[in-house]
Motif scaffolding. Sequence first.
Motif, PDB file in Angstrom:
ATOM      1  N   ALA A 182     -13.365   1.192  -8.865  1.00 35.13           N
ATOM      2  CA  ALA A 182     -13.950   0.446  -8.152  1.00 35.13           C
ATOM      3  C   ALA A 182     -14.060  -0.966  -8.757  1.00 35.13           C
ATOM      4  O   ALA A 182     -13.480  -2.200  -7.722  1.00 35.13           O
ATOM      5  N   ALA A 183     -13.990  -1.140 -10.013  1.00 30.27           N
ATOM      6  CA  ALA A 183     -14.024  -2.467 -10.449  1.00 30.27           C
ATOM      7  C   ALA A 183     -12.547  -3.123 -10.165  1.00 30.27           C
ATOM      8  O   ALA A 183     -12.217  -4.153 -10.044  1.00 30.27           O
ATOM      9  N   GLU A 184     -11.331  -2.231 -10.728  1.00 29.32           N
ATOM     10  CA  GLU A 184      -9.978  -2.793 -10.336  1.00 29.32           C
ATOM     11  C   GLU A 184      -9.900  -3.165  -9.027  1.00 29.32           C
ATOM     12  O   GLU A 184      -9.219  -4.080  -8.728  1.00 29.32           O
ATOM     13  N   LEU A 185     -10.425  -2.242  -7.970  1.00 35.69           N
ATOM     14  CA  LEU A 185     -10.017  -2.533  -6.697  1.00 35.69           C
ATOM     15  C   LEU A 185     -10.949  -3.852  -6.184  1.00 35.69           C
ATOM     16  O   LEU A 185     -10.309  -4.753  -5.504  1.00 35.69           O
ATOM     17  N   HIS A 186     -11.971  -4.192  -6.667  1.00 38.47           N
ATOM     18  CA  HIS A 186     -12.715  -5.424  -6.435  1.00 38.47           C
ATOM     19  C   HIS A 186     -11.917  -6.636  -7.043  1.00 38.47           C
ATOM     20  O   HIS A 186     -12.039  -7.511  -6.292  1.00 38.47           O
ATOM     21  N   GLN A 187     -11.394  -6.632  -8.111  1.00 36.10           N
ATOM     22  CA  GLN A 187     -10.936  -7.549  -8.801  1.00 36.10           C
ATOM     23  C   GLN A 187      -9.497  -7.720  -7.995  1.00 36.10           C
ATOM     24  O   GLN A 187      -9.155  -9.176  -7.858  1.00 36.10           O
ATOM     25  N   THR A 188      -8.881  -6.937  -7.596  1.00 34.26           N
ATOM     26  CA  THR A 188      -7.745  -7.056  -6.717  1.00 34.26           C
ATOM     27  C   THR A 188      -8.060  -7.798  -5.363  1.00 34.26           C
ATOM     28  O   THR A 188      -7.283  -8.791  -5.044  1.00 34.26           O
ATOM     29  N   PHE A 189      -9.300  -7.649  -5.090  1.00 33.29           N
ATOM     30  CA  PHE A 189      -9.613  -8.146  -3.656  1.00 33.29           C
ATOM     31  C   PHE A 189     -10.069  -9.737  -3.992  1.00 33.29           C
ATOM     32  O   PHE A 189      -9.414 -10.689  -3.300  1.00 33.29           O
ATOM     33  N   LEU A 190     -10.641  -9.825  -5.017  1.00 35.40           N
ATOM     34  CA  LEU A 190     -10.913 -11.173  -5.465  1.00 35.40           C
ATOM     35  C   LEU A 190      -9.842 -11.989  -5.656  1.00 35.40           C
ATOM     36  O   LEU A 190      -9.579 -13.283  -5.361  1.00 35.40           O
ATOM     37  N   ASN A 191      -8.933 -11.641  -6.324  1.00 35.58           N
ATOM     38  CA  ASN A 191      -7.411 -12.194  -6.829  1.00 35.58           C
ATOM     39  C   ASN A 191      -6.542 -12.145  -5.611  1.00 35.58           C
ATOM     40  O   ASN A 191      -5.906 -13.373  -5.446  1.00 35.58           O
ATOM     41  N   LEU A 199      -2.525 -17.663  -3.130  1.00 37.18           N
ATOM     42  CA  LEU A 199      -2.843 -16.338  -2.997  1.00 37.18           C
ATOM     43  C   LEU A 199      -1.602 -15.443  -2.379  1.00 37.18           C
ATOM     44  O   LEU A 199      -1.691 -14.264  -2.801  1.00 37.18           O
ATOM     45  N   GLN A 200      -0.738 -16.041  -1.601  1.00 40.57           N
ATOM     46  CA  GLN A 200      -0.248 -15.021  -0.796  1.00 40.57           C
ATOM     47  C   GLN A 200       1.342 -15.186  -1.454  1.00 40.57           C
ATOM     48  O   GLN A 200       2.057 -14.263  -0.761  1.00 40.57           O
ATOM     49  N   SER A 201       1.592 -15.711  -2.569  1.00 38.39           N
ATOM     50  CA  SER A 201       2.861 -15.525  -3.114  1.00 38.39           C
ATOM     51  C   SER A 201       3.308 -14.308  -3.313  1.00 38.39           C
ATOM     52  O   SER A 201       4.506 -13.930  -3.065  1.00 38.39           O
ATOM     53  N   ASP A 202       2.745 -13.549  -3.933  1.00 43.61           N
ATOM     54  CA  ASP A 202       3.430 -12.216  -4.443  1.00 43.61           C
ATOM     55  C   ASP A 202       2.641 -10.909  -3.973  1.00 43.61           C
ATOM     56  O   ASP A 202       2.444  -9.926  -4.534  1.00 43.61           O
ATOM     57  N   ARG A 203       1.967 -11.388  -2.804  1.00 43.06           N
ATOM     58  CA  ARG A 203       0.943  -9.964  -2.465  1.00 43.06           C
ATOM     59  C   ARG A 203       1.868  -9.764  -0.774  1.00 43.06           C
ATOM     60  O   ARG A 203       2.217 -10.543  -0.143  1.00 43.06           O
ATOM     61  N   VAL A 204       1.487  -8.103  -0.448  1.00 39.85           N
ATOM     62  CA  VAL A 204       1.860  -7.865   1.012  1.00 39.85           C
ATOM     63  C   VAL A 204       0.649  -6.970   1.465  1.00 39.85           C
ATOM     64  O   VAL A 204       0.208  -6.156   0.563  1.00 39.85           O
ATOM     65  N   TRP A 205       0.184  -7.100   2.355  1.00 36.56           N
ATOM     66  CA  TRP A 205      -0.845  -6.319   3.003  1.00 36.56           C
ATOM     67  C   TRP A 205      -0.136  -5.076   3.262  1.00 36.56           C
ATOM     68  O   TRP A 205       0.720  -4.732   3.792  1.00 36.56           O
ATOM     69  N   MET A 206      -1.194  -3.927   2.856  1.00 40.23           N
ATOM     70  CA  MET A 206      -0.569  -2.683   2.952  1.00 40.23           C
ATOM     71  C   MET A 206      -0.267  -2.313   4.554  1.00 40.23           C
ATOM     72  O   MET A 206       0.812  -1.710   4.649  1.00 40.23           O
ATOM     73  N   GLY A 207      -0.996  -2.888   5.431  1.00 39.84           N
ATOM     74  CA  GLY A 207      -0.853  -2.516   7.042  1.00 39.84           C
ATOM     75  C   GLY A 207       0.488  -3.368   7.395  1.00 39.84           C
ATOM     76  O   GLY A 207       0.911  -2.770   8.419  1.00 39.84           O
ATOM     77  N   ASP A 208       1.140  -4.100   6.542  1.00 36.83           N
ATOM     78  CA  ASP A 208       2.426  -4.604   7.063  1.00 36.83           C
ATOM     79  C   ASP A 208       3.665  -3.960   6.356  1.00 36.83           C
ATOM     80  O   ASP A 208       4.907  -4.344   6.452  1.00 36.83           O
ATOM     81  N   THR A 209       3.521  -2.982   5.702  1.00 37.12           N
ATOM     82  CA  THR A 209       4.531  -1.982   5.093  1.00 37.12           C
ATOM     83  C   THR A 209       4.859  -0.688   5.731  1.00 37.12           C
ATOM     84  O   THR A 209       5.746  -0.012   5.403  1.00 37.12           O
TER      85      THR A 209
END
Length: 362
Positions: A182-191, A199-209
């Motif tokens: 839960a802590a790692e998931l929350h940190q991923t959300f914050l980051n 914040l968008q440079s190296d992320r992809v929304w799961m729904g877009d895959t």
Amino acid sequence: MHDTYTQIVLPFKSSPELFEQYTNAYGGLRTGMLMEHLDSLAGSISYKHMLGPDVETLGRISERGFYIVTASVDRLDMLASLYPVRDIRLSGQVVYTGKSSMEVAVKMEALDLDGEEETLMLGRFSMVCRDARTHKARLVNPLVIQSPEEQALHSMGKNAQNRRRSLALQSLSRVPPSSEEAAELHQTFLNYGQDAPGLQSDRVWMGDTKLEKTMLMFPQERNIHQKVFGGYLMRLAHELGFANSCIFTRSHVSFLSLDNISFRKPVNIGSILRLESQILNTSYPGELPAAVHVRVQANVVDVKLGREETTNDFRFTFAKDNGRHGVSRIVPKTYREAMLWLEGKRALEMGRQIRGRLHLGQ
């Protein structure tokens, strides 16, 4: 146990005609087709256990009074490259039996002309026996252990069954994630989960895959139960997962592991099958190999009612061939996606542990 041992040799190196039937676009072998053969082999081994080693033909299921189906595939781990192309031996045997289930261990080995052998893949299939008339569980023959080597295999099969039960109890469909998860998931959300500059440079929304394909199921792919052969579905799922991973990483990928398959319901001949794939998680930045974990879900479409029913759930891990560059982070948006993200994280961690033990020769 040794009575169930079965092997088949595919002479790719010595038979160009056979190799032509299995070659992929990169000059290698189609991994999905080899998986299809392993599923078929596991089924043959299971029938051999029930009928005896001297029986050469199955005959009619109604006359035998039982049938065997694949319940799940715990893992198939790639231990070495399929390249260069060599003759390949597929083998396996029953290593553990429950009341109505059998654990079948399978192996894929490369055979060199000088007699050297290299293990390419190891895996386990869980097979279940059903009564041909009532379709309820049917008792299987007990397994006789006759050597220390067989005892070791038996213990491995028993441990695999126990581990599968333990993982089922820890499933996120039953219990909440751990505090660390839960802590790692929350940190991923914050980051990475907020729409802020940078914040968008190296992320992809799961729904877009997501990537999917829809197919008709023809009788040429039926099994002895007059349903679609499970190994064929496995091959289709692998190829879609491979394609999605290539698109996501913008690179060719290599198969690392089949992390799990659940066979919920059979697929009837004539069905409309929709395969949906989605990238669930990726390896840590800088970690080698750069890996992606992908889910492929098989749904049968009910045209009259306009509904879909899930029949199979496949999980694969692929490695980006150009390992010098990492892969983008997957970020979930919904709670359901968050649980899938954690499932992918668990699968990647288990794969790292298994490959680490294999590297140490354990």
